[in-house]
Motif scaffolding. Sequence first.
Motif, short mmCIF file in Angstrom:
data_model
loop_
_atom_site.label_atom_id
_atom_site.label_comp_id
_atom_site.label_asym_id
_atom_site.label_seq_id
_atom_site.Cartn_x
_atom_site.Cartn_y
_atom_site.Cartn_z
N ARG A 75 0.97 -1.14 0.02
CA ARG A 75 -0.15 0.00 -0.09
C ARG A 75 0.74 1.31 -0.25
NH1 ARG A 75 0.07 -2.35 4.72
NH2 ARG A 75 0.91 -0.79 6.64
N LEU A 76 0.37 2.44 -0.42
CA LEU A 76 0.97 3.47 -0.70
C LEU A 76 -0.02 4.72 -0.36
CD1 LEU A 76 3.43 5.32 -1.65
CD2 LEU A 76 2.37 5.40 -3.78
N VAL A 77 0.18 5.43 0.99
CA VAL A 77 -0.69 6.30 1.54
C VAL A 77 -0.36 7.73 0.56
CG1 VAL A 77 -1.38 7.87 3.44
CG2 VAL A 77 -0.81 5.28 3.61
N LEU A 78 -1.69 8.31 0.21
CA LEU A 78 -1.25 9.70 -0.66
C LEU A 78 -2.03 10.79 0.05
CD1 LEU A 78 -2.17 7.93 -4.04
CD2 LEU A 78 0.07 8.69 -3.21
N PHE A 79 -1.44 11.87 -0.30
CA PHE A 79 -2.20 13.13 0.23
C PHE A 79 -1.54 14.42 -0.25
CE2 PHE A 79 1.96 15.25 1.72
CZ PHE A 79 2.88 14.17 1.68
N ALA A 80 -2.14 15.69 -0.22
CA ALA A 80 -1.69 16.75 -1.00
C ALA A 80 -1.08 17.96 0.04
CB ALA A 80 -2.85 17.19 -1.78
N PRO A 81 -0.32 18.69 -0.51
CA PRO A 81 0.12 19.65 0.64
C PRO A 81 -0.91 21.03 0.25
CG PRO A 81 1.72 19.67 -1.12
CD PRO A 81 0.57 18.29 -1.52
N LEU A 82 -1.15 21.67 1.14
CA LEU A 82 -2.16 22.91 0.85
C LEU A 82 -1.27 23.95 1.56
CD1 LEU A 82 -5.96 23.20 1.92
CD2 LEU A 82 -4.24 25.07 1.42
N TYR A 83 -0.82 25.19 0.73
CA TYR A 83 0.12 26.16 1.31
C TYR A 83 -1.11 27.28 1.66
CZ TYR A 83 4.41 24.16 -0.12
OH TYR A 83 5.37 23.61 -0.27
N VAL A 84 -0.94 27.76 2.81
CA VAL A 84 -1.93 28.91 3.40
C VAL A 84 -1.45 30.06 3.35
CG1 VAL A 84 -3.67 27.18 4.49
CG2 VAL A 84 -1.69 28.18 5.78
N SER A 85 0.01 30.20 3.58
CA SER A 85 0.65 31.45 3.45
C SER A 85 2.10 31.57 3.19
CB SER A 85 0.55 32.06 4.90
OG SER A 85 1.29 33.33 4.88
N ASP A 86 2.48 32.36 2.29
CA ASP A 86 4.08 32.23 2.09
C ASP A 86 4.73 33.68 2.71
OD1 ASP A 86 3.10 34.08 0.31
OD2 ASP A 86 3.02 32.83 -1.49
N ALA A 99 12.37 35.85 3.22
CA ALA A 99 11.93 37.22 3.26
C ALA A 99 12.52 38.27 2.39
CB ALA A 99 12.26 37.63 4.80
N ALA A 100 13.98 38.08 2.03
CA ALA A 100 14.33 39.11 0.99
C ALA A 100 13.88 38.84 -0.32
CB ALA A 100 16.00 38.70 1.08
N ASN A 101 13.10 37.70 -0.77
CA ASN A 101 12.93 37.81 -2.12
C ASN A 101 11.63 38.71 -2.43
OD1 ASN A 101 11.93 37.26 -4.56
ND2 ASN A 101 11.14 35.30 -4.05
N SER A 102 11.95 40.02 -2.79
CA SER A 102 11.03 41.01 -2.87
C SER A 102 9.98 40.88 -4.13
CB SER A 102 11.58 42.63 -3.02
OG SER A 102 12.59 42.39 -3.93
N GLY A 103 10.52 39.98 -5.01
CA GLY A 103 9.86 39.73 -6.21
C GLY A 103 8.33 38.91 -6.26
N LEU A 104 8.48 38.18 -4.88
CA LEU A 104 7.08 37.55 -4.56
C LEU A 104 6.01 38.23 -4.14
CD1 LEU A 104 6.39 34.50 -4.45
CD2 LEU A 104 7.12 34.55 -2.17
N GLU A 105 4.78 37.98 -4.88
CA GLU A 105 3.71 38.76 -4.54
C GLU A 105 3.21 37.75 -3.42
OE1 GLU A 105 -0.54 39.88 -6.01
OE2 GLU A 105 1.03 39.83 -7.60
N ARG A 106 3.12 38.41 -2.10
CA ARG A 106 3.14 37.45 -1.05
C ARG A 106 1.19 37.19 -0.55
NH1 ARG A 106 7.94 35.60 1.74
NH2 ARG A 106 9.56 36.86 0.42
N ARG A 107 0.79 36.17 -0.21
CA ARG A 107 -0.50 35.90 0.02
C ARG A 107 -0.70 35.36 1.45
NH1 ARG A 107 -3.69 33.24 -4.58
NH2 ARG A 107 -5.63 34.05 -3.56
N ARG A 108 -1.67 35.49 1.74
CA ARG A 108 -2.08 34.73 3.19
C ARG A 108 -3.69 34.46 2.82
NH1 ARG A 108 -3.70 36.09 9.43
NH2 ARG A 108 -5.45 36.53 8.15
N SER A 138 3.39 37.65 13.02
CA SER A 138 2.27 38.45 13.21
C SER A 138 1.07 38.23 12.12
CB SER A 138 2.56 40.05 12.88
OG SER A 138 3.25 40.12 11.42
N ARG A 139 1.50 37.49 11.04
CA ARG A 139 0.35 37.23 10.04
C ARG A 139 -0.19 35.70 10.26
NH1 ARG A 139 3.94 40.12 6.78
NH2 ARG A 139 3.05 42.13 5.86
N ASN A 140 0.79 34.76 10.34
CA ASN A 140 0.53 33.31 10.31
C ASN A 140 0.54 33.13 11.83
OD1 ASN A 140 1.14 33.65 7.56
ND2 ASN A 140 3.01 32.59 7.62
N THR A 141 -0.47 33.65 12.48
CA THR A 141 -0.52 33.24 13.78
C THR A 141 -1.03 31.96 14.27
OG1 THR A 141 -2.61 34.25 14.23
CG2 THR A 141 -0.75 35.64 14.42
#
Length: 458
Positions: A75-86, A99-108, A138-141
């Motif tokens: 057997r092989l257990v399967l799952f998926a990641p869910l990213y809620v905030s970068d 943090a230093a990647n200013s090219g990323l438009e961040r989302r929570r 402060s954001r991903n409390t």
Amino acid sequence: MTVPLSLRTGFLQDMLDRAQNPSDGELASIIEKARKKKGLALADVARLVHVGDPELTGRLFRAAAEVKQEIYGRRLVLFAPLYVSDHCVNECCYCNFRAANSGLERRRLTLAEVEKETRYLIAQGHKRILLEAGEDPSRNTIDYIVSAIKRIYSVRTPKGNIRRVNVNIAATTPGNYRKLKEAGIGTYQLFQETYHRPTYESLHTGPKADYERQLGAPGRAFEGGIDDVGLGVLFGLYDWRFEVLALAAHARNLEAVRNVGPHTISVPRLREAPSVSYKPAHPVSDADFLKLIAILRLAMPYAGIILSTRESPEIRSRAFDIGVSQASAGSVPVTGGYCSGARQPQFDIHDARPLREVVRAAAESDLIPSFCTACYRSGRTGERFMELSKPGHIHKFCDLNAALTFAEYLSDFGDAGLRRKGRELIRRCVGGIENLALREEAGRRLAQIARGRRDLYF
Ligand code: SAM
Ligand code: SF4
């Protein structure tokens, strides 16, 4: 925390150096010992990581495949990641979310967006989610994370619901771990990234740069009442031989102090990522990667080994045979990435097949895709889980539950070809159960599933 002696970088490096050049006879007897499925002493792991001879490596793979088969069956257990905030305050030089990647438009994600992503994953056939987030006090409390978990569990659809949320978020306090426990999480996973302290300290800045905070997190999770913890290393940052020995040492330490070893071990290998110029200082070849999976399987036979879509379908398929028992599938390592358009991922993946293709390929290799979540919902966690899994008793539950959850998947998501193949696999799996009463009960439950009942488990 004070770092236990057996986890100190100098201690592990000495042990590794002293174990160099083991004789073929020594290696052969270690591999033979490992076939008893009792795990390996640290000194044996330190020698086994030096295996190089093709004949002995072949023996290593065969022993790992045998242990995998005896403990986990097909057997092989399967799952998926869910990213809620970068959002992230750390500077991990290998990660696109740093943090230093200013090219990323961040989302929570809002809770409505969390729900939308969850509905998407349920519609693919998923039952298990790994929630992921960057570190941003402060954001991903913890309250936000708890609300997201609750929202995921609250989603009900005609095609089912998410039955287990595992969590991979930054190291935190026992009080915060208690909140995760109360929200009903399965496993708390945290990767040490590298156990080699000077390397760790040179690759991270921000709160995560505190090596001891990271190393002590599983212990604090136990203090907070979480008894299924997952360890991991980001392979490529330092010598894989050292990391494998350190993972074994960490597992032994948890067993000694908490009476519970790691529930899972993750083996992410460093991938390219947008904006990241860091190159792996210790790249791990495919051949060594498979070797390290086999050694971990022999050293910690009872721990689930998790492989992600960072690896190619070919490597994944070989790794499933020699030790990996859980895999992500259909993953998008992007915040909100299942439902919104192209955005930057945390790193590039190598297996972009949708879940249904991974399921089909597994079934074609005679592996039973499992969406099982029975253990933690039946209270088989922590010490209780170890009591069953170490002597191999968990086997009979897992096989049956894999078959039941695969039967659900086939009814709800399978096409005619997959159903034919899948039902044949299930017949063989159930037919192989020695206990007659259990076999008959499995047959009754499969019939109920065919009539539309869901979420039956042992
Ligand atoms: N932010 C939390 C943390 O760092 O502990 C949660 C986990 S993070 C979303 C998931 C994992 O992704 C990290 O622990 C790291 O090992 C891995 N990762 C980061 N950058 C990567 C890369 N370029 N290739 C492969 N894995 C990477
Ligand atoms: Fe942030 Fe985790 Fe990426 Fe480090 S690995 S930068 S903590 S998201």
